[in-house]
Design a protein around this motif. Sequence first.
Motif, PDB file in Angstrom:
ATOM      1  N   GLU A   1     -68.757 -46.373  14.265  1.00  0.00           N
ATOM      2  CA  GLU A   1     -68.286 -46.007  13.468  1.00  0.00           C
ATOM      3  C   GLU A   1     -67.550 -46.867  12.704  1.00  0.00           C
ATOM      4  O   GLU A   1     -68.239 -48.672  12.536  1.00  0.00           O
ATOM      5  CB  GLU A   1     -66.216 -45.595  13.970  1.00  0.00           C
ATOM      6  N   HIS A   2     -67.135 -46.957  11.161  1.00  0.00           N
ATOM      7  CA  HIS A   2     -67.866 -47.373  10.114  1.00  0.00           C
ATOM      8  C   HIS A   2     -69.182 -47.990   9.115  1.00  0.00           C
ATOM      9  O   HIS A   2     -68.992 -48.506   8.544  1.00  0.00           O
ATOM     10  CB  HIS A   2     -66.967 -48.461  10.066  1.00  0.00           C
TER      11      HIS A   2
ATOM     12  N   LYS B   1     -70.842 -39.729  15.170  1.00  0.00           N
ATOM     13  CA  LYS B   1     -70.142 -41.265  15.693  1.00  0.00           C
ATOM     14  C   LYS B   1     -69.256 -41.487  15.021  1.00  0.00           C
ATOM     15  O   LYS B   1     -68.701 -43.120  14.904  1.00  0.00           O
ATOM     16  CB  LYS B   1     -71.145 -41.585  15.986  1.00  0.00           C
ATOM     17  N   GLY B   2     -69.098 -41.413  13.293  1.00  0.00           N
ATOM     18  CA  GLY B   2     -67.822 -41.749  12.939  1.00  0.00           C
ATOM     19  C   GLY B   2     -68.667 -42.372  11.495  1.00  0.00           C
ATOM     20  O   GLY B   2     -68.372 -43.253  11.107  1.00  0.00           O
TER      21      GLY B   2
END
Length: 149
Positions: free
Chosen positions: A67-68, A85-86
């Motif tokens: 994520e990110h 998955k973000g």
Amino acid sequence: MVIWVDADACPGVIREVLCRAAQRTGVPVTFVANRPVNVPAAPSIRTLQVSKGFDVADNEIVRRTAEHDLVVTADIPLAAEVLAKGAAALNWRGEVYSPETIAAQLTMRDFMDTLRGSGVHTGGPDALSQADRQAFARQLDHWLAHHSA
């Protein structure tokens, strides 16, 4: 936070933009490919060579993406997987993939693939233009400004 690059087809000019950004900001950039990738020696720039095979690099990027993170790719199915998955996804023309539009992009990709499979000549993508390069650099800078600090 890491920038993952689907490096097998990544244009050299985009690779250069990414390397300069990594050197300027210290944000880690990892180029994933099934062949050696020529990049400058810098602490924030890495390469990951995977074995040859269909979607091996893509699968490794999906496995490692968190994520990110940001994934740089022109591969729409790969973009869809990392969005789920973000992570964020950006292509080398500066187009940001989004959860709101990825389903339509996948549908269009599959439709064009079906046309090509039935013998219809659909042509390839236009050459990467200066405007595309600038759009990519702008979107990368925007992402870096909002995610590194």
